[in-house]
Design an enzyme around this catalytic site. Structure first.
Site, PDB file in Angstrom:
ATOM      1  N   GLU A 167     -61.087 -14.237 -49.816  1.00 45.59           N
ATOM      2  CA  GLU A 167     -61.578 -12.904 -49.443  1.00 45.59           C
ATOM      3  C   GLU A 167     -60.561 -12.215 -48.552  1.00 45.59           C
ATOM      4  O   GLU A 167     -59.811 -12.874 -47.834  1.00 45.59           O
ATOM      5  CB  GLU A 167     -62.882 -13.034 -48.626  1.00 45.59           C
ATOM      6  CG  GLU A 167     -64.129 -13.279 -49.422  1.00 45.59           C
ATOM      7  CD  GLU A 167     -65.360 -13.364 -48.535  1.00 45.59           C
ATOM      8  OE1 GLU A 167     -66.423 -13.648 -49.088  1.00 45.59           O
ATOM      9  OE2 GLU A 167     -65.264 -13.164 -47.307  1.00 45.59           O
ATOM     10  N   ARG A 221     -84.504 -19.316 -45.181  1.00 47.37           N
ATOM     11  CA  ARG A 221     -85.397 -19.979 -44.221  1.00 47.37           C
ATOM     12  C   ARG A 221     -85.818 -18.997 -43.137  1.00 47.37           C
ATOM     13  O   ARG A 221     -85.281 -17.891 -43.059  1.00 47.37           O
ATOM     14  CB  ARG A 221     -84.639 -21.130 -43.552  1.00 47.37           C
ATOM     15  CG  ARG A 221     -83.404 -20.626 -42.822  1.00 47.37           C
ATOM     16  CD  ARG A 221     -82.815 -21.606 -41.842  1.00 47.37           C
ATOM     17  NE  ARG A 221     -81.847 -20.953 -40.971  1.00 47.37           N
ATOM     18  CZ  ARG A 221     -80.572 -20.757 -41.268  1.00 47.37           C
ATOM     19  NH1 ARG A 221     -80.088 -21.186 -42.413  1.00 47.37           N
ATOM     20  NH2 ARG A 221     -79.778 -20.144 -40.408  1.00 47.37           N
ATOM     21  N   HIS A 274     -69.426 -20.122 -34.144  1.00 45.51           N
ATOM     22  CA  HIS A 274     -70.462 -19.952 -35.165  1.00 45.51           C
ATOM     23  C   HIS A 274     -71.851 -20.367 -34.700  1.00 45.51           C
ATOM     24  O   HIS A 274     -72.751 -20.591 -35.492  1.00 45.51           O
ATOM     25  CB  HIS A 274     -70.067 -20.679 -36.458  1.00 45.51           C
ATOM     26  CG  HIS A 274     -68.705 -20.269 -36.931  1.00 45.51           C
ATOM     27  ND1 HIS A 274     -68.426 -18.968 -37.294  1.00 45.51           N
ATOM     28  CD2 HIS A 274     -67.552 -20.962 -37.059  1.00 45.51           C
ATOM     29  CE1 HIS A 274     -67.140 -18.896 -37.634  1.00 45.51           C
ATOM     30  NE2 HIS A 274     -66.589 -20.071 -37.483  1.00 45.51           N
ATOM     31  N   LYS A 277     -72.142 -20.594 -52.197  1.00 48.58           N
ATOM     32  CA  LYS A 277     -71.675 -19.267 -51.761  1.00 48.58           C
ATOM     33  C   LYS A 277     -70.972 -18.495 -52.884  1.00 48.58           C
ATOM     34  O   LYS A 277     -71.056 -17.269 -52.938  1.00 48.58           O
ATOM     35  CB  LYS A 277     -70.744 -19.399 -50.550  1.00 48.58           C
ATOM     36  CG  LYS A 277     -71.350 -20.197 -49.387  1.00 48.58           C
ATOM     37  CD  LYS A 277     -72.695 -19.655 -48.918  1.00 48.58           C
ATOM     38  CE  LYS A 277     -73.487 -20.711 -48.163  1.00 48.58           C
ATOM     39  NZ  LYS A 277     -74.888 -20.351 -47.931  1.00 48.58           N
TER      40      LYS A 277
END
Ligand code: MV4
Length: 504
Positions: free
Chosen positions: A200, A292, A235, A116
């Site tokens: 962040e 994907r 999530h 990431k």
């Protein structure tokens, strides 16, 4: 040219991929674990090979064995589906080394987007907006407070090797910062063997909006518009729709352009998804790119008319994309509800077991992608998602009404499912008004937990019972050679409707 495709997956997505193979005249090869001998993908494929015990690590993740099966079966290509090995660069490399086509992007793209922090750095260089924050791994805890103060609280600590919500820590105040940092770091080290962590700014109530992109080997790139994925729990996405109720034509163009820029930065080939966080002021930030085919791809297929699996296979064959950006339109509205074998009233506990009866929704504007059949035992070893219901209609309201109708028709007995839970989402005011963000489920939990639908099944059982009584009464009447009026099912339903017991 590809003539035979090994599908390195199970469940609904394995069947989904094989369906396009069949339409394209390609042979499909299934792999299966010892727990999956009777699974639908094994029955659907032209050939099937056992690759090991039930445990995923020993079967669906067994790279060596899968490559061996691909060679023995003379497969020209491997489709990884989603999950399992789909974003594993070692697998893509092993497939390549074996002289087999990997239906997916390059090893470089998988590696870059899988990390990431690397992805974040590349986006910054490419001019794709990211959430304000650090560019580097924070390895000096002494700098933590200065960095956080610069960004401004609340902040989020994220593991570089994480993604999809894994290895994240929200920090609202300075006093919690060092502790959260140490936790995030040690968690990342034990979970991923990589403890790089970055920071962040925390976006308070974001939307999760993703863009489907498609690229060929000749440098052609298109986006196939957005999917609104804010309805999720821990999530895990539960409902997705397209177009997003938040979207405007201007925002869509800007985000689509940036999604393509993200894909270009890794010379992306094939189907991919660029995830963004979007705040209420329409600021958007790159989150991650999934290399994907995604679970929710059918809503894009339904509104654009593109078969994404077929497009993936064509691209893998080296063919140019059959469509340009200007050929693509969003037609109408599509919604997907994921159906899990789980008991939402018991803390969303997975409910593996034998499926007794299934009646799937059908009719105008309906698609179901599933794999379970009557008498099939859902194994406890794998993901509890058993199917996806996709509704389409010219407008959003009609697509919601059609989804409600579909969920009313959908009957599964033997295992508990999330059908009543998603049916309730279709009735929630915030959802109906298109006024929701990533906090939708937690905000509406009380409403979603109480389903009025409980009486519907009960009423139908009584209706059947009354119809049976009516039938036996008729037999008796015939025997008596008399002609007495008897109660019947429709009279009973009329009574129930008047009493407001049965909502039809
Ligand atoms: C965030 C965020 C707010 N601010 N990052 C969760 C999944 C992972 N891909 C990133 N996630 C988030 N990152 C900043 N700077 C909020 C989330 C988040 C979220 C994102 C998408 C969908 C659902 C979510 C639920 C909770 C938090």
């Amino acid at each position: 040219m590809i003539r035979k495709v090994l599908v390195a997956n199970r469940g609904e997505i394995a069947v989904r991929v094989m369906r396009s193979c069949r339409e394209m005249g390609l042979r499909s090869v299934a792999i299966y674990s010892e727990a999956d001998r009777t699974a639908m993908h094994v029955r659907y494929a032209d050939e099937a090979y056992c690759v090991g015990p039930a445990t995923s690590a020993e079967s669906y993740l067994n790279i060596e064995k899968i490559i061996e099966v691909a060679k023995v079966s003379k497969s020209d290509a491997i489709h990884p589906g989603y999950g399992f090995l789909s974003e594993n660069a070692n697998f893509a490399e092993a497939v390549d080394k074996a002289g087999i086509i990997f239906i997916g992007p390059s090893i470089h793209a998988i590696n870059t987007m899988g990390d990431k922090l690397t992805a974040r750095q590349l986006m910054i260089e490419s001019g794709v907006p990211v959430v304000p924050g650090t560019k580097e791994n924070i390895d000096d805890p002494n700098k933590l407070k200065t960095i956080a103060a610069e960004i401004g609280y609340p902040i989020m600590l994220k593991a570089s090797a994480g993604g999809g919500g894994k290895g994240m820590r929200l920090v609202r105040e300075e006093k919690d910062l060092v502790n959260a940092y140490n936790m995030a770091k040690s968690e990342a080290r034990s979970a991923f063997g990589d403890d790089a962590v970055y920071m962040e700014k925390y976006i308070e109530s974001p939307h999760h909006i993703e863009f489907q992109i498609m690229a060929d080997q000749h440098g052609n790139y298109v986006h196939l518009f957005e999917r609104e994925c804010s309805v999720q729990r821990r999530h895990q996405k539960v409902v997705e729709e397209t177009p997003s109720p938040l979207m405007t034509p201007e925002l869509r163009n800007k985000m689509g352009e940036q999604a393509i820029a993200a894909a270009k930065s890794v010379d992306y080939v094939g189907a991919g998804t660029v995830e963004f966080l979007v705040d209420n002021d329409h600021n958007f930030y790159f989150l991650e790119m999934n290399t994907r085919l995604q679970v929710e791809h059918p809503i894009t297929e339904r509104t654009t008319g593109v078969d994404l699996v077929k497009a993936q296979i064509n691209v893998a064959n080296g063919l140019p994309l059959e469509f340009k950006q200007d050929d693509l339109r969003q037609n109408g509205h599509a919604i997907e509800c994921r159906i899990y074998a789980e008991d939402h009233k018991n803390n969303f506990m997975p409910c593996p077991g034998v499926v007794k009866n299934i009646t799937e929704p059908m009719g105008l504007g309906m698609r179901t992608d599933g794999y379970v059949y009557e008498g099939y035992e859902i194994p406890f070893h794998y993901d509890p998602m058993i199917s996806k219901v996709i509704s389409w209609a010219p407008t959003r309201m009609e697509a919601i009404d059609r989804m409600k109708r579909a969920l009313y028709e959908y009957k599964i007995t033997g295992v508990k499912t999330s059908i009543p839970f998603v049916a309730r989402i279709m009735e929630a005011k915030d959802f109906v008004e298109g006024n929701y963000d990533t906090h939708f489920i937690e905000k509406n939990m009380d409403f979603l937990m109480t389903d009025e639908d409980d009486c519907t099944d009960y009423c139908e059982d009584i209706a059947l019972f009354v119809a049976f009584l009516d039938y036996t009464q008729k037999l008796k009447d015939a025997a008596d050679k008399s002609n007495v009026a008897t109660p019947n099912q429709s009279a009973w339903k009329e009574y129930a409707r008047r009493k407001n017991i049965l909502r039809l």
